[in-house]
Motif scaffolding. Sequence first.
Motif, PDB file in Angstrom:
ATOM      1  N   LEU A  18      40.505  59.118  96.197  1.00 37.50           N
ATOM      2  CA  LEU A  18      40.892  58.681  94.849  1.00 37.50           C
ATOM      3  C   LEU A  18      40.878  59.865  93.877  1.00 37.50           C
ATOM      4  O   LEU A  18      39.908  60.609  93.807  1.00 37.50           O
ATOM      5  N   HIS A  19      41.978  60.036  93.140  1.00 37.57           N
ATOM      6  CA  HIS A  19      42.053  61.121  92.161  1.00 37.57           C
ATOM      7  C   HIS A  19      41.734  60.564  90.770  1.00 37.57           C
ATOM      8  O   HIS A  19      41.497  59.365  90.618  1.00 37.57           O
ATOM      9  N   ILE A  20      41.767  61.434  89.742  1.00 29.29           N
ATOM     10  CA  ILE A  20      41.339  60.919  88.437  1.00 29.29           C
ATOM     11  C   ILE A  20      42.300  59.878  87.877  1.00 29.29           C
ATOM     12  O   ILE A  20      41.914  59.073  87.045  1.00 29.29           O
ATOM     13  N   GLY A  21      43.557  59.879  88.345  1.00 27.74           N
ATOM     14  CA  GLY A  21      44.487  58.825  87.925  1.00 27.74           C
ATOM     15  C   GLY A  21      43.997  57.460  88.382  1.00 27.74           C
ATOM     16  O   GLY A  21      43.929  56.516  87.598  1.00 27.74           O
ATOM     17  N   ASN A  22      43.636  57.368  89.664  1.00 25.71           N
ATOM     18  CA  ASN A  22      43.114  56.093  90.176  1.00 25.71           C
ATOM     19  C   ASN A  22      41.868  55.656  89.425  1.00 25.71           C
ATOM     20  O   ASN A  22      41.681  54.463  89.159  1.00 25.71           O
ATOM     21  N   THR A  23      41.013  56.650  89.105  1.00 30.72           N
ATOM     22  CA  THR A  23      39.746  56.252  88.501  1.00 30.72           C
ATOM     23  C   THR A  23      39.933  55.755  87.069  1.00 30.72           C
ATOM     24  O   THR A  23      39.048  55.131  86.518  1.00 30.72           O
ATOM     25  N   TYR A  24      41.104  56.020  86.484  1.00 32.18           N
ATOM     26  CA  TYR A  24      41.339  55.591  85.105  1.00 32.18           C
ATOM     27  C   TYR A  24      41.114  54.087  84.947  1.00 32.18           C
ATOM     28  O   TYR A  24      40.379  53.643  84.059  1.00 32.18           O
ATOM     29  N   THR A  25      41.778  53.283  85.793  1.00 27.34           N
ATOM     30  CA  THR A  25      41.674  51.831  85.636  1.00 27.34           C
ATOM     31  C   THR A  25      40.225  51.376  85.749  1.00 27.34           C
ATOM     32  O   THR A  25      39.764  50.496  85.011  1.00 27.34           O
ATOM     33  N   THR A  26      39.504  52.000  86.683  1.00 29.39           N
ATOM     34  CA  THR A  26      38.118  51.614  86.919  1.00 29.39           C
ATOM     35  C   THR A  26      37.238  51.974  85.715  1.00 29.39           C
ATOM     36  O   THR A  26      36.388  51.184  85.300  1.00 29.39           O
ATOM     37  N   VAL A  27      37.478  53.152  85.135  1.00 29.39           N
ATOM     38  CA  VAL A  27      36.720  53.553  83.944  1.00 29.39           C
ATOM     39  C   VAL A  27      37.081  52.633  82.767  1.00 29.39           C
ATOM     40  O   VAL A  27      36.215  52.189  82.012  1.00 29.39           O
ATOM     41  N   LEU A  28      38.362  52.327  82.651  1.00 29.77           N
ATOM     42  CA  LEU A  28      38.808  51.455  81.563  1.00 29.77           C
ATOM     43  C   LEU A  28      38.119  50.083  81.658  1.00 29.77           C
ATOM     44  O   LEU A  28      37.600  49.559  80.664  1.00 29.77           O
ATOM     45  N   CYS A  29      38.097  49.506  82.848  1.00 29.52           N
ATOM     46  CA  CYS A  29      37.472  48.186  83.009  1.00 29.52           C
ATOM     47  C   CYS A  29      35.971  48.268  82.748  1.00 29.52           C
ATOM     48  O   CYS A  29      35.386  47.352  82.170  1.00 29.52           O
ATOM     49  N   ASP A  30      35.371  49.363  83.182  1.00 31.62           N
ATOM     50  CA  ASP A  30      33.943  49.542  82.928  1.00 31.62           C
ATOM     51  C   ASP A  30      33.681  49.563  81.422  1.00 31.62           C
ATOM     52  O   ASP A  30      32.752  48.932  80.923  1.00 31.62           O
TER      53      ASP A  30
END
Length: 650
Positions: A18-30
């Motif tokens: 997973l790159h930082i693009g993928n992690t965006y959605t996860t950080v946003l939901c968090d």
Amino acid sequence: MAKTYYVTTPIYYPSGKLHIGNTYTTVLCDMLKRYKALRGYDTYYLTGMDEHGKKIETVARERGIEPEAHVDEMATQTKALWDQMRISYDDFIRTTEKRHKSVVQKNFETLLAQGDIYLGTYKGHYCMPCESFYTENQLGENNTCPDCGRETTRLEEESYFFKLSKYQKRLLAYIEENPDFITPETRKNEVIAFIKQGLNDLSVSRTTFDWGIKVVSNPKHVVYVWIDALSNYISALGYGTEDDGLFKKYWHGDEVVHVIGKDILRFHAIYWPIILMALDIPITFKLHAHGFYMMKDGKMSKSKGGVIYPDTVLKRYGLDELRYFLLRELPYGGDGVYSPEAFVERINFDLANDFGNLLNRTVSMINQYFGGTISQNNDGATDFDNELLATITDVIRQYKTHMNGLRVSSAIQEVWRLIGRTNKYIDETTPWLLAKDANARAKLENVLYHLAESLRHIGVLLIPILIEAAPKLFEQLNIDETVQTWESLTFGSKTTYTVTDKPVPLFPRLQVEKEVQLLKEIIRGKASVDASGKKQTKKTAETLPEVSIEDFFKLDLRVGKITACKKHPDADKLLVSTVDIGEGERQIVSGVAAHYTPESLVGKKVVVVVNLKPASLRGVKSEGMLLAGSNQDQLEIITLDNLKPGDKVK
Ligand code: ME8
């Protein structure tokens, strides 16, 4: 009773790191979950992994392991990453879990029995990397995939279909009656336009691979990706089981939000509500489709490299630096770019200068001028107090409106408006001059009190965003939990401050050029960082221990000519060449498919190790090896021009 809030990310494919693009959605939901918790909601955050499908099967086989082993490994890795990023998820669903499979199988049979799913034949062009079928008129030039541009294959197979068309009108009416069902507005309009073109029935099963959930009444079919994947949002809550408390509480609760990237909009805005309608489950969710983070030179890809990974950022810069950049830089409704320059500047300007420095100066002045303790002092009112107070009130209001509308970057900009206003208040009130005037003690205390109270408000608004810095701010200003709440966001809720005597900067300033250079090298694969964040330059492969000339001459190296070459039937990375080595032909399998097409190799004269013990590579016999040079990104087969097949190489 507290209102409920259920938020979900897409379940990611375990097809690469997973790159930082993928992690965006996860950080946003968090962040959304933390915001709603701050607002007093009872929250539930679901994420997980989408583990079935041909692509995953292929990735696993290319690694030479079973799909089960591959997905287990990826799930462990992904959870470890989320833990490292302190993602506050409540559940991690995997589509290979029994609790999920049984829901999908039951739903499929229900839909089949009621005639919403029927058996037919699928004819189309299939793109394996995208796992999608396309009709003739959707294809690009030379029958290439319209999404990724790669070659597609023509397929005809028996398949179950879902009657999307039957629900088209109802869905359109639903979207029109519920104007905030899909955000942003532009995405909603895309969906409406797509539905109005007319929906084709959707192919929902496959017989060409195994790695999926079997259709109970016809096990030669596996359920095709979307009916499987989308159901995770309810299977994880125990839908259809005896243990469905979470489903009743959260799906039927007050707010349900699916956050996704724009790439999977259609599946969530069309297939999913239709599946729910057909199953007679209420559509309680709102859908938010955000844009993409791009690299300067194009898309981020899990397989292509040339991207930034979250662990790099965490090790060298820190968690809040990553969160802040991701949440601040992506505009609502649009795409964002990750650039080393923008990243380093955001850390230095926004975090270190504007915010960190404000806290530092405030704590230092309270220590220096008042021995560490100050109180509200209305005798010292200044001409600038009212404007600061008005900004605080307005920022809270705007922040709330933006957060509720998922305009996260705008909400963050509001906090920085308050930070900017507070910094300006210092310039206006010049506490360092007041400190020289013995008659201005009340005024000075009032000014410092305003700074501390403003910082407390800033800290509370940052609780969902900067999960490490907000607690540090509270600690340095000695703000206890009772005045870290949303309800305490009224000026004057805390009347006395006793601050730490050892202020620690929240965000160290970076050396711009050095860091930009390093990030560029990391993106190009020339450098990395170690566990403590120190730069490591990637060296060329280490030299091996010496061997004797006799050992070297044990290898029989010959010139060979490639007379034919084809793709390996079961492995994307391998090519199978027929090589004339003078005394006959050899079949040689080599891992060069990412760098050469089969046609481009035919006719080349190459160096062959002819006395290598034969081996079977993914079921195909290989009798030798082609020599090639390589580094991380490139590979080049060694070729010769003038010699003939069979000539010795030494
Ligand atoms: O589509 N910028 O999984 P996936 C921002 N399994 N977000 C990005 C991004 C980028 N550059 N790249 C990826 C799937 N994403 C399916 C989902 S859901 C029932 C099934 C995020 O691993 C974004 O959220 O390809 C996007 O929708 C998701 O990763 C796609 O992840």
